[in-house]
Scaffold this motif. Structure first.
Motif, PDB file in Angstrom:
ATOM      1  N   ASP A 136       0.833  -1.214   0.000  1.00 54.82           N
ATOM      2  CA  ASP A 136       0.000   0.000   0.000  1.00 54.82           C
ATOM      3  C   ASP A 136       0.865   1.259   0.000  1.00 54.82           C
ATOM      4  O   ASP A 136       0.626   2.192  -0.777  1.00 54.82           O
ATOM      5  N   LEU A 137       1.868   1.321   0.859  1.00 53.48           N
ATOM      6  CA  LEU A 137       2.732   2.503   0.963  1.00 53.48           C
ATOM      7  C   LEU A 137       3.552   2.721  -0.310  1.00 53.48           C
ATOM      8  O   LEU A 137       3.768   3.865  -0.723  1.00 53.48           O
ATOM      9  N   LEU A 138       3.994   1.631  -0.933  1.00 54.11           N
ATOM     10  CA  LEU A 138       4.843   1.745  -2.126  1.00 54.11           C
ATOM     11  C   LEU A 138       4.084   2.270  -3.345  1.00 54.11           C
ATOM     12  O   LEU A 138       4.704   2.737  -4.306  1.00 54.11           O
ATOM     13  N   SER A 139       2.742   2.242  -3.293  1.00 57.09           N
ATOM     14  CA  SER A 139       1.964   2.793  -4.415  1.00 57.09           C
ATOM     15  C   SER A 139       2.197   4.301  -4.543  1.00 57.09           C
ATOM     16  O   SER A 139       1.957   4.888  -5.587  1.00 57.09           O
ATOM     17  N   GLU A 140       2.723   4.918  -3.470  1.00 51.82           N
ATOM     18  CA  GLU A 140       3.001   6.357  -3.470  1.00 51.82           C
ATOM     19  C   GLU A 140       4.383   6.675  -4.052  1.00 51.82           C
ATOM     20  O   GLU A 140       4.717   7.843  -4.224  1.00 51.82           O
ATOM     21  N   TYR A 141       5.199   5.659  -4.320  1.00 49.51           N
ATOM     22  CA  TYR A 141       6.562   5.854  -4.819  1.00 49.51           C
ATOM     23  C   TYR A 141       6.663   5.277  -6.236  1.00 49.51           C
ATOM     24  O   TYR A 141       6.521   4.064  -6.422  1.00 49.51           O
ATOM     25  N   GLU A 142       6.927   6.130  -7.182  1.00 55.68           N
ATOM     26  CA  GLU A 142       7.012   5.684  -8.572  1.00 55.68           C
ATOM     27  C   GLU A 142       8.261   4.836  -8.785  1.00 55.68           C
ATOM     28  O   GLU A 142       9.366   5.224  -8.410  1.00 55.68           O
ATOM     29  N   GLY A 143       8.083   3.647  -9.372  1.00 51.15           N
ATOM     30  CA  GLY A 143       9.198   2.749  -9.671  1.00 51.15           C
ATOM     31  C   GLY A 143       9.626   1.888  -8.495  1.00 51.15           C
ATOM     32  O   GLY A 143      10.591   1.133  -8.584  1.00 51.15           O
TER      33      GLY A 143
END
Length: 193
Positions: A136-143
């Motif tokens: 869920d948190l990584l959806s905010e970080y591109e790539g």
């Protein structure tokens, strides 16, 4: 002078000479005995001093050994107490859940992001129980993507093959850093030094 008188004079002289020799012998014997007693007393005193010195040395050695043993046992007890505190801390950190866990994980991700280029492809590893949270948190970080499981209490290990950078922002590494920095204060507080 008659022969008897001469014999008597010779006998008297011999008796006197014998008495003189006997007195000289007794006098010399008393001197020898007195010297021997003085020597014996000196030897006894010397031996007593040597024994006292040896007893004192052995007492000091035993006392020193006992102090060293006590110090080692005290240090071992302190080490055990500190280990128990650290184990308790790790247990409490591992049990953090909900919003607090999300806040801490986000903070560790943000901190790691500073080390990578914006266009970098980044792999993130974390605790198995945190996979959903991390996804869920990584959806905010591109790539950025969840790449696998890391044996840790929580937090993240972030790597990028393109920039050859790896950042260990696990709870474990944070605990280790804080523990090293604060060990003296923790010890002073626990043991009131």
């Amino acid at each position: 002078m008659s022969l008897e008188t001469v014999v008597e004079d010779v006998r008297d002289e011999a008796r006197a000479r014998a008495e003189e020799i006997r007195e000289t012998g007794e006098s010399r014997a008393e001197e020898i005995i007195s010297e021997a007693e003085a020597d014996a007393e000196s030897i006894v005193q010397q031996r007593e001093e040597e024994v006292e010195a040896q007893i004192e040395e052995e007492r000091e050695q035993a006392l020193s050994s006992a102090k060293l043993t006590a110090k080692q046992e005290r240090l071992e007890a302190r080490r055990d107490a500190l280990e128990q505190v650290r184990d308790g801390l790790e247990e409490r950190v591992a049990e953090i859940e909900g919003e607090r866990r999300e806040e801490l994980t986000r903070s560790l991700l943000d901190n790691a992001a500073e080390e990578f280029d914006a266009a970098a492809s980044v792999d993130v590893y974390g605790r198995a129980a945190d996979e959903e949270l991390l996804t869920d948190l990584l959806s905010e970080y591109e790539g950025w993507s969840f790449a696998g499981i890391e044996d840790c209490l929580g937090g993240v290990v972030v790597e990028s093959e393109s920039s050859r950078v790896s950042v260990d922002n696990t709870f474990d590494s944070v605990i280790e850093e804080v523990w090293d920095e604060e060990l003296k204060r923790i010890s002073e507080r626990l043991f009131e030094e």
